[in-house]
Design a protein around this motif. Structure first.
Motif: not given
Length: 1137
Positions: A1009-1013
């Motif tokens: 779910g992190d933008p830099e997944e």
């Protein structure tokens, strides 16, 4: 839900309702402002109407109406909060009613059938607790709104509701006040402005009725530092009483851990009703007034007249009946009451068939006549059944004989009113005495001694004997104003023990428990606990100057009584001041009598006095301050801070003035206490301050005020005391001081009753209830500040963040206690423990709170990762986590360095947190702990065992149980904590194949779910690959003779397993905390360890080479936002669980 059919006019409601479905006999409607197109002015107006108007306005957003084609009349038969609910009712009508209606010929028959069917459905539903409410129909509707507006867990029981105004600033909001078992709720909706308030009873500091210029009368609630005012209540007093009862119920259940086993109406928090609370309050008041055992409940009340022999007239009052006692209290100001134990009743008869009167004959040729009893026949039968008296024909002869005896007694008295002894009888003096009071042993009265003091003593005895001849003696004696006058003048030494037993109600306890004390002494003999150690230490400090306690006789009796009581009531055990009080009791009462007097004092007359926090004494000190403000305004003007009087008067309340007054004077105070209760101590305290008013006003500091009071107490004497100088405590030096003229205790008590005797016991109890909330919350706040002070030295959280964290932690503890009586978490709470251990969470509570607060959302409530975190921070492996352990783990995740965060995650996958056996998990979304490893199951069973031990108590407190406390173990644990050195990364064991696979999965979970997944996933894959290659190279260097194929095979296998787990984590990261049997299969118990493993330094060095991972873990967390979200979601999470 189904509603009682009610006629409505449809044309008046067309602007408020929209038809969704209809057929020949039924219409389903939606309220405007709800559902599709619910906004705009219509929605605001309808919402306002639904909130402000009475419940008959039908605020449910959906309803079903019944009608017939040839009628203009419509009947409301159902309503619903959601579309799904109302559609279920609609479908039921279609399937079960529509086919049947075709057989009827007339519209009247159809309507009658439908109404009857709906009432039948309601009756079926009404077999639950709703039938206990006064108006089930309106209550069902209010319950609907309560559930819709506040979204509390479905177990929460609504008790009652009221229309009122809530003052938000200077503007009143008209709405509804809902009182439930655990919460006070208010809702208002006016033209788009919604006001919603939810306060739990255990968070309230103040609850009182107030009035000011704007509000003539209102209810003031103080919680979380905010003041809330509720006014414009039609039944303000009734509302306030219910609020008081619910707050008191919460305090007793959650803080005092009372289970209400003897009161079915309160034993289940899911079934609390207004009627049950009222019955409990009446029974409590009944027991308190008549000093009856806790087992007694008020069953019936009958208004009647009682013939009073000593006054020669009938006094109006009420007969109060419990399981084992028949009591009467006058209502005409004569202050007359009498208590008749059922065991003493011989017969219950009617003097004549025409009169509504009863004659109750008791042992000792005594009879009491009640007249004008409305339901005298039922009362007579009830008394007979409870006494085991038969009125059957075979006993008619004896019954007639007894009736004749009773009638002859009454006739004789009416003809000879001066001969009252036949009516009230005498105490049987032939009863053998097994032991003697210590005063009779060490100071026997000299019959031939005719000095003035002994003559005065004889005169007192004669006055009491005359009183006994007129008013009776023993358990059925009449208590009147004359009895109080004799108490104030002083009780003779020879009658003191008997009267203490009678006035305190201990005589009934002893009579109904024959042999109980002897059994307790035998059982407690030789036991060794913290309580017995403290008793031994204090034995020789109890009245050391009295000859009785300078000998083994007195010391042994004192030891037996205190040890037996500690064994009987381990919740209290032994507390200081109990030894002083018991010493005085033993002087004037036999040993067994002294024990029952101690029971009466500790468990009835001075509730919550003798425990670690002395809450009862602190409450009465707050009551004392209120009475000082009311009765001594001159003193208040001079000393604005009344906390001084609280500190100086603590010993007055704990020891009933015994510790500050000479023994010969103090016993007079104890006389008054056993007759009038705590009111006598409060009155005397006011009299002492009033007597020293001028000196206290002129003093300059607290030390001078203490000196003044100490000198005053030294000057108090008892000029009528027959005790010899060897027994009396007043020293000649003190009496000769010219600065203080001696004060006689009888005069001081008489002055206290004359000036402050108008203080009513009901007023004192009301002040107690009001101050108890504040005292408990003050103690809780002190505990919080001490915990925060300790924890703040270990973590980087600010004081305000720790304050909010503590509130969340404590609330999570109570959330698990709200809806069950014997909650495991409630049993864990022990105020006698150290501050840090008073509130602790078991695994279930911990997992929910950790889910709300952990920064990366890698733990779900049901996940096994929550279990591993819990295992890791549960250092002492007791199945409980305290606030310090919880905060330290969060501090690492929030504010720790990259190395510390990684170390935490690394340790999460090592024993004891993680086990090497595979986790066989089923793919079920709601399955709790879904078969775990054998070791995991063992740990969980251990957690369960700690949650619910055999006797429901965690054996961590020295006061718990009756075994000897290992103090050496405590000291050793404390020493280890002091010498504990910080763990270095070199101390960590290596991580093996299974553990490393799970560690990688955890990282995938964190990054989901992190933008830099994607970047983070590639970084983890790169690190994993790098570590495996390093391990392969290292293995080749260590084993150069091994064939390449053999050494490469395990690495290839693990690489494949790792790639599989990587792929799984990338596709379904939300389920990646659980390993499948395929990916985590172990070739053998020791083989995986032999294949390869990594040290923490290797893992750390590899991850440090990935900037994306380092930046992710070093990214700051908005702690305040996280705490705010947790506050909002905590209760909803419990509701949606």
């Amino acid at each position: 839900m189904w509603l009682k059919p009610e006629e409505i006019l449809l044309k008046n409601a067309l602007k408020l309702w929209v038809t969704e479905k209809d057929n020949e006999y039924f219409i389903l409607q939606r309220r405007r402002g709800y559902g599709e197109g619910g906004g705009g002015l219509t929605g605001l107006l309808v919402g306002t109407l639904d909130t402000v108007l009475d419940s008959t306005s039908r605020v449910a957003p959906y309803r079903i109406l019944h009608h017939t084609p040839d009628s203009q009349v419509y009947w409301s038969i159902a309503c619903g909060v959601t579309k799904e609910e109302i559609f279920q009712h609609w479908d039921w009508l279609q399937q079960n009613i529509m086919r049947t209606l075709s057989v009827f010929d007339s519209s009247e028959d159809i309507t009658s059938f439908v109404q009857g069917k709906i009432r039948g459905l309601i009756a079926e539903e009404g077999k639950t607790s709703l039938v206990l409410e006064d108006d089930p129909e309106k209550f069902r509707e209010a319950l609907l709104r309560f559930e819709k507006w506040f979204e509390l867990p479905p177990e929460e029981k609504l008790v009652t509701y009221y229309s009122c105004s809530y003052w938000k600033g200077k503007v009143p909001c008209q709405g509804w006040l809902y009182l439930s078992t655990n919460f006070l709720c208010f809702y208002s909706y006016l033209l788009g402005a919604e006001v919603k308030l939810i306060i739990s009873w255990d968070e309230i500091w103040r609850l009182e009725k107030t009035s000011n210029v704007i509000l003539t009368e209102s209810i003031h609630v103080l919680a979380h530092g905010e003041d809330h005012y509720f006014s414009m209540l039609l039944h303000l007093n009734e509302t306030f009483v219910i609020m008081e009862q619910l707050a008191d119920y919460s305090v007793k259940r959650l803080f005092d851990k009372e289970s209400f086993q003897r009161e079915p109406a309160l034993s289940d928090p899911l079934q609390i009703t207004k009627r049950g609370l009222e019955a409990h309050a009446k029974s409590e008041q009944f027991r308190m007034y008549f000093r009856l055992p806790k087992e007694e409940n008020l069953l019936e009340v009958h208004e009647s007249f009682l013939w009073v022999p000593f006054s020669h007239f009938n006094t109006l009052g009420k007969i109060c009946l419990s399981e084992n006692y028949l009591c009467f209290a006058s209502q005409d100001g004569s202050q007359c009451h009498v208590i008749i134990p059922m065991r003493e009743v011989v017969s219950v008869e009617k003097p004549s068939a025409s009169s509504r009167a009863l004659t109750v004959c008791v042992r000792g040729k005594r009879a009491l006549r009640f007249s004008e009893v409305r339901d005298y026949q039922r009362l007579a039968n009830t008394i007979r059944s409870r006494c085991g008296i038969s009125a059957s024909p075979q006993h008619s002869a004896s019954s007639e004989a007894i009736r004749g005896q009773c009638q002859s007694l009454i006739n004789h008295f009416e003809d000879n009113p001066e001969d009252v002894t036949l009516m009230v009888g005498q105490k049987d003096s032939s009863k053998a005495v097994s032991t003697e009071a210590l005063m009779t042993v060490f100071h026997p009265q000299d019959v031939e001694n005719l000095d003035p003091k002994m003559l005065k003593e004889k005169m007192k005895e004669q006055s009491w004997n005359i009183h006994f001849s007129e008013y009776g003696r023993g358990t059925s004696m009449f208590f009147t104003r004359k009895t109080q006058d004799l108490i104030v003048r002083g009780v003779p030494e020879s009658l003191r023990g008997e009267l203490w037993m009678l006035f305190s109600g201990a005589v009934n306890d002893m009579a109904t428990h024959p042999g109980y004390y002897t059994e307790l002494v035998e059982q407690s003999l030789g036991t060794s606990t913290l309580a017995t150690d403290e008793i031994e230490r204090d034995l020789h400090r109890s009245l050391p100057e009295h000859p009785a306690f300078q000998s083994d006789t007195g010391i042994s009796a004192l030891r037996r009584v205190l040890t037996a009581y500690a064994y009987r009531n381990p919740k209290i055990g032994y507390c200081q001041a109990m030894n002083i009080l018991t010493s005085v009791l033993l002087l004037y009462a036999k040993e067994e009598e002294a024990f029952w007097l101690l029971v009466a004092v500790c468990e009835r007359m001075l509730p919550d006095y003798f425990n670690r926090r002395i809450i009862g004494a602190l409450v009465d000190q707050a009551v004392f301050e209120d009475l000082i403000r009311e009765n001594l305004p001159q003193l208040v003007e001079h000393m604005t801070d009344l906390s001084f009087f609280s500190s100086v008067s603590l010993s007055w309340f704990l020891t009933l003035f015994i510790s500050v007054l000479p023994i010969e004077s103090a016993v007079n105070v104890v006389d008054c206490f056993f007759y009038d209760g705590i009111k006598a101590i409060l009155q005397l305290g006011l009299a002492v301050l009033d007597y020293n008013m001028e000196a206290l006003i002129s003093c300059h500091d607290d030390a001078e005020a203490v000196t003044i009071l100490n000198r005053f107490f030294d000057s108090v004497t008892n000029k009528d005391s027959p005790l010899p100088p060897t027994v009396q405590q007043a020293s000649a030096g003190n009496n000769d001081k010219a600065s203080h003229i001696s004060v006689d205790i009888s005069e001081l008590i008489r002055e206290a009753y004359e000036k402050y005797g108008n203080i009513r016991s009901e007023e004192v109890e009301s002040l107690r209830r009001r101050n108890k909330l504040y005292v408990i919350q003050t103690l809780e706040d002190t505990t919080k500040q001490n915990v925060i002070r300790v924890v703040s030295q270990e973590v980087r959280f600010s004081a305000s963040h720790l304050d909010e964290l503590y509130d969340l932690f404590k609330r999570q503890h109570f959330l698990s206690c709200y809806w069950m009586m014997k909650s495991p978490a409630l049993l864990h709470h022990d105020p006698s423990l150290a501050y840090l251990e008073q509130y602790q969470l078991g695994f279930q509570q911990f997992s929910m709170l950790f889910f709300l607060l952990e920064p990366w959302s890698f733990c779900t409530i049901k996940s096994t990762l929550s279990l591993w975190v819990f295992r890791l921070i549960d250092e002492n492996q007791d199945g409980l986590v305290n606030f310090k352990e919880f905060c330290c783990s969060l501090d690492t995740l929030y504010s720790g360095s990259f190395t510390n965060k990684l170390k935490f995650l690394f340790k999460l996958h090592l024993p004891p947190a993680f086990t090497e056996s595979p986790l066989h998990l089923k793919e079920q979304p709601v399955q709790p702990f879904i078969p775990l490893t054998e070791d995991s199951t063992t740990h969980l069973s251990r957690l369960t065992a700690f949650d619910l031990p055999e006797d429901g108590v965690i054996r961590k407190s020295p006061e718990r149980g009756r075994g000897k406390v290992d103090l050496q173990a405590y000291l050793k644990q404390w020493q280890n904590e002091i010498l504990k050195k910080e763990e270095t990364i070199k101390d960590l064991p290596r991580i093996n194949q299974t553990q490393f696979i799970q560690f990688s999965k955890t990282l995938y979970n964190i990054f989901h779910g992190d933008p830099e997944e994607e970047l983070l996933y590639r970084a983890v894959a790169h690190v994993t690959s790098l570590l495996l290659r390093m391990e392969e190279v290292g293995r080749k260097l260590q084993e150069p003779s091994s064939p390449p194929s053999e050494s490469k095979k395990p690495a290839d296998t693990t690489s494949a397993a790792e790639e599989s787990s990587t792929e799984e984590a990338s596709t379904t990261p939300e389920s990646s905390d659980t390993s499948s049997p395929r990916s985590s299969q172990d070739p053998g118990p020791d083989l995986s360890e032999m294949e390869w493993s990594f040290s923490f330094e290797q893992v750390l060095a590899s991850l440090l080479n990935e900037p994306a991972i380092v930046n992710f873990f070093e990214r700051p967390v908005n702690i305040q936002a996280k705490l705010g979200q947790a506050k909002v979601a905590q209760l909803k999470l419990k509701a949606n669980k």
